[in-house]
Design a protein around this motif. Structure first.
Motif, mmCIF file in Angstrom:
data_model
loop_
_atom_site.group_PDB
_atom_site.id
_atom_site.type_symbol
_atom_site.label_atom_id
_atom_site.label_comp_id
_atom_site.label_asym_id
_atom_site.label_seq_id
_atom_site.Cartn_x
_atom_site.Cartn_y
_atom_site.Cartn_z
ATOM 1 N N ASP A 17 0.952 -1.159 -0.213
ATOM 2 C CA ASP A 17 -0.323 0.226 -0.234
ATOM 3 C C ASP A 17 0.927 1.214 -0.173
ATOM 4 O OD1 ASP A 17 -2.370 -1.450 -0.154
ATOM 5 O OD2 ASP A 17 -2.692 -1.233 2.576
ATOM 6 N N GLN A 18 2.373 1.420 0.376
ATOM 7 C CA GLN A 18 2.387 2.309 0.832
ATOM 8 C C GLN A 18 3.503 2.453 -0.641
ATOM 9 O OE1 GLN A 18 5.356 2.124 3.702
ATOM 10 N NE2 GLN A 18 3.633 2.148 6.316
ATOM 11 N N ALA A 19 3.908 1.331 -0.741
ATOM 12 C CA ALA A 19 5.031 1.497 -2.187
ATOM 13 C C ALA A 19 3.971 2.289 -2.974
ATOM 14 C CB ALA A 19 4.780 0.532 -3.087
ATOM 15 N N GLN A 21 0.864 3.743 -3.093
ATOM 16 C CA GLN A 21 0.727 5.435 -2.340
ATOM 17 C C GLN A 21 1.687 6.098 -3.094
ATOM 18 O OE1 GLN A 21 0.253 5.795 1.650
ATOM 19 N NE2 GLN A 21 -2.374 4.261 1.211
ATOM 20 N N ALA A 22 3.469 5.655 -2.757
ATOM 21 C CA ALA A 22 4.603 6.695 -3.235
ATOM 22 C C ALA A 22 4.666 6.756 -4.585
ATOM 23 C CB ALA A 22 5.821 5.831 -2.946
ATOM 24 N N LEU A 23 4.120 5.498 -5.224
ATOM 25 C CA LEU A 23 4.149 5.896 -6.886
ATOM 26 C C LEU A 23 2.641 7.118 -7.431
ATOM 27 C CD1 LEU A 23 5.001 3.958 -9.357
ATOM 28 C CD2 LEU A 23 3.410 2.461 -9.285
ATOM 29 N N VAL A 24 1.730 6.644 -6.863
ATOM 30 C CA VAL A 24 0.291 7.502 -7.886
ATOM 31 C C VAL A 24 1.162 8.979 -7.144
ATOM 32 C CG1 VAL A 24 -1.375 8.337 -7.010
ATOM 33 C CG2 VAL A 24 -1.691 5.338 -6.948
ATOM 34 N N ALA A 25 2.394 9.631 -5.758
ATOM 35 C CA ALA A 25 2.053 10.524 -5.461
ATOM 36 C C ALA A 25 3.547 11.425 -6.432
ATOM 37 C CB ALA A 25 3.090 10.838 -3.937
ATOM 38 N N ARG A 26 4.165 10.405 -7.123
ATOM 39 C CA ARG A 26 4.942 10.707 -8.212
ATOM 40 C C ARG A 26 4.800 10.953 -9.619
ATOM 41 N NH1 ARG A 26 6.865 8.810 -3.768
ATOM 42 N NH2 ARG A 26 9.240 9.181 -2.751
ATOM 43 N N LEU A 27 3.301 9.712 -9.743
ATOM 44 C CA LEU A 27 2.681 10.641 -10.785
ATOM 45 C C LEU A 27 1.968 11.336 -11.335
ATOM 46 C CD1 LEU A 27 0.945 6.264 -11.275
ATOM 47 C CD2 LEU A 27 3.501 7.389 -13.375
ATOM 48 N N ARG A 28 1.665 11.110 -9.740
ATOM 49 C CA ARG A 28 1.082 12.843 -9.784
ATOM 50 C C ARG A 28 1.353 14.362 -10.112
ATOM 51 N NH1 ARG A 28 -4.823 11.624 -6.210
ATOM 52 N NH2 ARG A 28 -5.195 14.296 -6.333
ATOM 53 N N SER A 31 6.490 13.459 -11.481
ATOM 54 C CA SER A 31 8.479 13.007 -11.200
ATOM 55 C C SER A 31 8.674 11.960 -11.937
ATOM 56 C CB SER A 31 8.277 12.343 -9.747
ATOM 57 O OG SER A 31 8.745 13.657 -9.005
ATOM 58 N N LEU A 32 7.975 11.232 -12.092
ATOM 59 C CA LEU A 32 7.935 10.257 -13.275
ATOM 60 C C LEU A 32 6.413 10.661 -13.853
ATOM 61 C CD1 LEU A 32 7.077 6.874 -11.191
ATOM 62 C CD2 LEU A 32 8.322 8.121 -11.642
ATOM 63 N N SER A 33 7.170 11.247 -15.151
ATOM 64 C CA SER A 33 5.892 11.391 -16.221
ATOM 65 C C SER A 33 5.791 10.303 -17.440
ATOM 66 C CB SER A 33 6.799 12.749 -17.002
ATOM 67 O OG SER A 33 8.323 12.251 -17.844
ATOM 68 N N SER A 34 4.863 10.768 -18.250
ATOM 69 C CA SER A 34 3.982 10.162 -19.529
ATOM 70 C C SER A 34 5.149 9.266 -20.499
ATOM 71 C CB SER A 34 2.975 11.399 -20.391
ATOM 72 O OG SER A 34 3.022 10.466 -21.151
ATOM 73 N N GLY A 35 4.539 8.064 -20.589
ATOM 74 C CA GLY A 35 6.054 7.444 -21.323
ATOM 75 C C GLY A 35 7.346 7.364 -21.119
ATOM 76 N N MET A 36 7.850 8.143 -19.638
ATOM 77 C CA MET A 36 8.793 7.349 -18.999
ATOM 78 C C MET A 36 9.610 5.728 -18.615
ATOM 79 S SD MET A 36 10.662 8.978 -15.215
ATOM 80 C CE MET A 36 10.876 9.757 -16.262
ATOM 81 N N PHE A 37 10.656 4.981 -19.574
ATOM 82 C CA PHE A 37 10.528 4.082 -18.499
ATOM 83 C C PHE A 37 11.567 3.827 -17.793
ATOM 84 C CE2 PHE A 37 13.390 0.580 -19.473
ATOM 85 C CZ PHE A 37 13.029 -0.602 -19.541
ATOM 86 N N LEU A 38 11.034 2.911 -16.814
ATOM 87 C CA LEU A 38 12.449 2.735 -15.850
ATOM 88 C C LEU A 38 12.160 1.063 -15.349
ATOM 89 C CD1 LEU A 38 9.876 5.014 -15.082
ATOM 90 C CD2 LEU A 38 11.873 5.257 -12.974
ATOM 91 N N PRO A 41 14.537 -2.281 -10.385
ATOM 92 C CA PRO A 41 15.884 -1.342 -10.146
ATOM 93 C C PRO A 41 15.834 0.123 -10.116
ATOM 94 C CG PRO A 41 16.144 -3.112 -10.713
ATOM 95 C CD PRO A 41 15.349 -3.064 -11.455
ATOM 96 N N MET A 42 15.068 0.459 -11.431
ATOM 97 C CA MET A 42 15.561 2.255 -10.876
ATOM 98 C C MET A 42 13.664 2.708 -9.707
ATOM 99 S SD MET A 42 16.452 2.829 -14.883
ATOM 100 C CE MET A 42 15.517 4.154 -14.565
ATOM 101 N N LEU A 43 12.654 1.808 -10.461
ATOM 102 C CA LEU A 43 11.733 2.126 -9.716
ATOM 103 C C LEU A 43 11.580 1.965 -8.053
ATOM 104 C CD1 LEU A 43 8.894 3.948 -10.397
ATOM 105 C CD2 LEU A 43 8.250 0.965 -10.335
ATOM 106 N N VAL A 44 12.250 0.920 -7.825
ATOM 107 C CA VAL A 44 13.123 0.741 -6.576
ATOM 108 C C VAL A 44 13.718 1.824 -5.472
ATOM 109 C CG1 VAL A 44 14.283 -0.965 -5.156
ATOM 110 C CG2 VAL A 44 12.433 -1.730 -6.515
ATOM 111 N N GLU A 45 14.441 2.061 -6.038
ATOM 112 C CA GLU A 45 15.664 3.493 -5.839
ATOM 113 C C GLU A 45 14.197 4.918 -5.802
ATOM 114 O OE1 GLU A 45 19.291 5.961 -7.211
ATOM 115 O OE2 GLU A 45 18.423 4.075 -8.134
ATOM 116 N N ARG A 46 13.363 5.312 -6.652
ATOM 117 C CA ARG A 46 12.706 6.355 -6.930
ATOM 118 C C ARG A 46 12.239 6.290 -5.908
ATOM 119 N NH1 ARG A 46 12.208 9.615 -11.501
ATOM 120 N NH2 ARG A 46 13.758 9.199 -13.117
#
Length: 224
Positions: A17-19, A21-28, A31-38, A41-46
């Motif tokens: 759940d925390q992960a 929420q963190a993912l959605v927060a960065r999308l909103r 920080s994580l933008s449309s079309g970005m590839f990760l 491991p990169m996403l774990v770091e972010r």
């Protein structure tokens, strides 16, 4: 034995759940933008979360149309293309109309005075003071009315679907900053919706919501 297994399982759910929420927060926040590839491991770091929790979060985000998993490669943030933009904005208008109808029918209370004042302040600032934070404030104010209309939906399922669509629209909005002239016209359109709500006039509210949709579609270059 059952009690012993519930602890680790619950802990894993909380981390997921925390992960998410963190993912959605960065999308909103863009920080994580449309079309970005990760890669994962990169996403774990972010996200600064365990890999198992991030994998679960990605699965949930994919189910909501926020990301696309590329097997053995990684994750692609949703593409904010013309078709997706149109579908998300049209779906929001459906939620807006139903929320407005129910609020008016049920005499539901929403903070119209505060909403109106917030929009009027931003409208004046867009006319007179082009501050660096104006686009950010415009997005926040824009969402405030749509969120208020969603309170009329009532149904937990409808609210969940509205929230998922709201997140997709946030990704779309981050692809193009609000310009001052669009902030002005958008706030004026919102104020007409607010006026219809204040008058408890469902027909006028529907007309104002559909008018706002058509102008927004044209702004994004996907109008009829």
């Amino acid at each position: 034995m059952t009690g012993l297994t519930q602890g680790p399982e619950r802990a894993a759910e909380l981390l997921a759940d925390q992960a998410h929420q963190a993912l959605v927060a960065r999308l909103r926040d863009g920080s994580l933008s449309s079309g970005m590839f990760l890669s994962i491991p990169m996403l774990v770091e972010r996200l600064n979360r365990p890999i198992s929790a991030v994998r679960d979060a990605v699965k949930r985000a994919e189910a909501c149309g926020l990301v696309k998993v590329l097997p053995k490669r990684g994750v692609m943030i949703m593409e904010a293309g013309a078709e997706t933009t149109r579908e998300c904005l049209e779906l929001r208008a459906v939620f807006d109309c139903e929320g407005a109808r129910r609020l008016i029918l049920n005499s539901g209370e929403i903070p119209l005075a505060a909403l109106k004042e917030e929009h009027e302040i931003l409208l004046e600032d867009a006319h007179t003071r082009l501050s660096p934070d104006l686009p950010r404030r415009a997005i926040e104010t824009d969402l405030s009315l749509h969120d208020a209309l969603s309170t009329g939906l009532g149904s937990k399922l409808a609210l969940r679907l509205y929230g998922e669509n709201r997140n997709r629209i946030a990704v779309i909005q981050n692809t193009r900053p609000f310009l001052a002239d669009r902030i002005v016209s958008s706030m004026e359109e919102h104020l007409r919706i607010i006026a219809a709500l204040q008058a408890r006039d469902a027909e006028a509210a529907f007309v104002a919501i559909r008018d706002h949709l058509q102008h927004t579609l044209r702004w994004w270059g996907v109008g009829a």
